[in-house]
Design a protein around this motif. Structure first.
Motif, PDB file in Angstrom:
ATOM      1  N   PRO A   1       0.800  -1.230   0.000  1.00 52.39           N
ATOM      2  CA  PRO A   1       0.000   0.000   0.000  1.00 52.39           C
ATOM      3  C   PRO A   1       0.829   1.273   0.000  1.00 52.39           C
ATOM      4  CG  PRO A   1      -0.095  -1.085   2.143  1.00 52.39           C
ATOM      5  CD  PRO A   1       0.556  -2.052   1.212  1.00 52.39           C
TER       6      PRO A   1
ATOM      7  N   MET B   1      -0.477   3.040  -5.486  1.00 53.93           N
ATOM      8  CA  MET B   1      -1.548   2.746  -4.541  1.00 53.93           C
ATOM      9  C   MET B   1      -2.043   4.010  -3.835  1.00 53.93           C
ATOM     10  SD  MET B   1      -2.103  -0.439  -4.899  1.00 53.93           S
ATOM     11  CE  MET B   1      -3.125  -0.819  -3.467  1.00 53.93           C
ATOM     12  N   LYS B   2      -1.283   5.108  -3.986  1.00 53.29           N
ATOM     13  CA  LYS B   2      -1.671   6.362  -3.357  1.00 53.29           C
ATOM     14  C   LYS B   2      -2.354   7.311  -4.336  1.00 53.29           C
ATOM     15  CE  LYS B   2       2.064   6.120   0.057  1.00 53.29           C
ATOM     16  NZ  LYS B   2       3.264   6.789   0.625  1.00 53.29           N
TER      17      LYS B   2
ATOM     18  N   ARG C   1      -7.564   4.638  -2.541  1.00 48.68           N
ATOM     19  CA  ARG C   1      -7.850   4.284  -1.150  1.00 48.68           C
ATOM     20  C   ARG C   1      -9.302   4.555  -0.784  1.00 48.68           C
ATOM     21  NH1 ARG C   1      -2.401   6.211   2.229  1.00 48.68           N
ATOM     22  NH2 ARG C   1      -1.010   4.608   1.363  1.00 48.68           N
TER      23      ARG C   1
ATOM     24  N   GLN D   1     -11.403   1.919  -2.461  1.00 51.08           N
ATOM     25  CA  GLN D   1     -11.063   0.638  -1.851  1.00 51.08           C
ATOM     26  C   GLN D   1     -11.787   0.484  -0.516  1.00 51.08           C
ATOM     27  OE1 GLN D   1      -6.855   0.147  -1.286  1.00 51.08           O
ATOM     28  NE2 GLN D   1      -6.996  -2.044  -0.902  1.00 51.08           N
TER      29      GLN D   1
END
Length: 314
Positions: free
Chosen positions: A248, A253-254, A259, A262
Motif C-alpha cells: 500500500p 496505490m496512493k 484508497r 477501496q
C-alpha cells in the motif's frame, strides 16, 4: 522567450530544441491544450505526470483516451507497472531514451503534466544517483514494513539530519530513498542532488506555459470529472489494482481515488462518503500543485487561464 517557429529538432548535448512545456493543476485542461497545440504544429506529446505513467490506472489518472492518442503520438503513458516505484530520475531516463530513439526529432515535443519535479528536471537537469544494490533496497523496504516511516525518519535524523529536516516523517518513499542512498554510497542524498545534470531541453527556444484556473471553477471541474471517472469504470480499476496484492505504500496505490474507493468496496465507508473524500483529496492536491507552480516556476513561464489556448501564437 522565442515562439515555436521551427520543428522540434534536437540540438547539441542531447537537448530538445523548441520544446513546449505545459504545466497546471489536475483538471485544469492542460491535456486538451497540449492536444490542440500538438495537432496545430504536427507535434508529439510526452507525459509529464507521475501518475499517468502507471498502467491499470487509466481512468483514475485521467489519461488521454484512445481517440485522443490516435490523433497525435503520445509517449510515456501507462508504461510502468503499479508494482514499480517510478521516480523523477526514471522518468528522465525514459525521456532520454525517446531522444536517443529519435522519437522527438523532426517535430515539436509538447511536455504536459502536473508533476513539478519532472518539469524542473527537464529544464534544469537532475543529479545522477548511485546504484542501490538489491540487498540494500530490500533491507530498508523490510525495515519500513516492520518499523514504519516515522521510526525510519528518526534513524535518518540521527544519520543525516540535514536530509531528514527536509522530509515529512510520514513521507515513507522519500525517507527510505534517503536511507538507501546514504547506505549505498556513504554520502547524503543532498550531496547527490546538489550536482545538477544536463538539461534535456534548450531553454532559449522553449515555450513555457502554466495554467492557473480560478479556484471556484477548478473545484467544479474536479467534482464533475470524478463523477465521469466513476461512469467510465474507476471502480473496476480499483478492483484490478487490489487483485495485484501490492504494497500500500507504493506510489500507484496512493493515486487519489484508490484508497477511498477501496474503503467503500471493503464496506468501511459508504460509496457516497468515499466519493466525497476523493473529491476533497483532489481539491487539496490541486491546491498544493497550484502553490508549487506559483512559487517554483519563474518569470519565463507564461500564465494562462483555461480556454486561453486558441489565443496562443505559436
Amino acid at each position: 522567450m522565442s515562439g515555436i517557429e521551427n520543428s522540434g529538432r534536437q540540438t547539441g548535448k542531447g537537448r530538445v530544441k523548441d520544446a513546449i512545456l505545459i504545466a497546471g493543476p489536475t483538471a485544469s485542461g492542460k491535456s486538451a491544450l497540449a492536444l490542440d497545440i500538438a495537432e496545430r504544429k504536427g507535434g508529439v506529446i510526452v507525459n509529464t505526470d507521475s501518475m499517468q505513467g502507471y498502467s491499470v490506472l487509466n481512468v483514475l489518472t485521467a489519461r488521454p483516451s484512445a481517440a485522443e492518442t490516435a490523433r497525435v503520438p503520445h509517449y510515456l503513458y501507462g508504461h510502468v507497472h503499479p508494482s514499480t516505484a517510478y521516480s523523477t530520475g526514471a522518468w528522465l531516463r525514459d525521456v532520454t531514451g525517446l531522444i536517443a530513439e529519435g522519437a522527438l526529432s523532426g517535430r515539436p515535443a509538447v511536455f504536459v503534466g502536473g508533476t513539478g519535479l519532472y518539469f524542473r528536471a527537464l529544464a534544469e537537469g537532475i543529479s545522477d544517483m548511485p546504484d542501490i544494490p538489491p540487498s540494500v533496497r530490500e533491507r530498508w523496504r523490510y525495515a519500513l514494513k516492520e518499523q514504519g516511516a516515522e521510526r525510519l525518519h528518526r534513524i535518518l535524523m540521527r544519520e543525516d539530519s540535514a536530509a531528514a529536516r527536509q522530509l515529512r516523517p510520514t513521507d515513507s518513499q522519500r525517507v527510505v530513498r534517503a536511507l538507501e542512498v546514504l547506505d549505498a554510497s556513504g554520502r547524503s542524498i543532498l550531496e547527490w542532488q546538489a550536482a545538477r545534470g544536463q538539461p534535456l531541453i534548450d531553454r532559449d527556444s522553449a515555450l513555457f506555459l502554466v495554467i492557473e484556473p480560478d479556484r471556484g471553477e477548478l473545484v467544479a471541474r474536479i467534482d464533475a470529472r470524478f463523477d465521469q471517472m466513476l461512469d467510465k469504470g474507476a471502480l473496476d480499476e480499483v478492483r484490478q489494482l487490489m487483485a495485484l496484492g501490492l504494497d500500500p505504500d507504493l506510489p500507484a496505490m496512493k493515486a487519489i481515488g484508490v484508497r477511498e474507493l477501496q474503503a467503500a468496496l471493503a464496506g468501511q465507508v459508504s460509496f457516497a462518503e468515499a466519493i466525497e473524500r476523493a473529491k476533497i483529496a483532489t481539491r487539496q492536491y490541486a491546491k498544493r500543485q497550484t502553490t508549487w507552480f506559483r512559487h517554483q516556476l519563474g518569470a519565463d513561464w507564461r500564465r494562462l487561464r483555461p480556454g486561453d489556448g486558441p489565443a496562443i501564437t505559436i
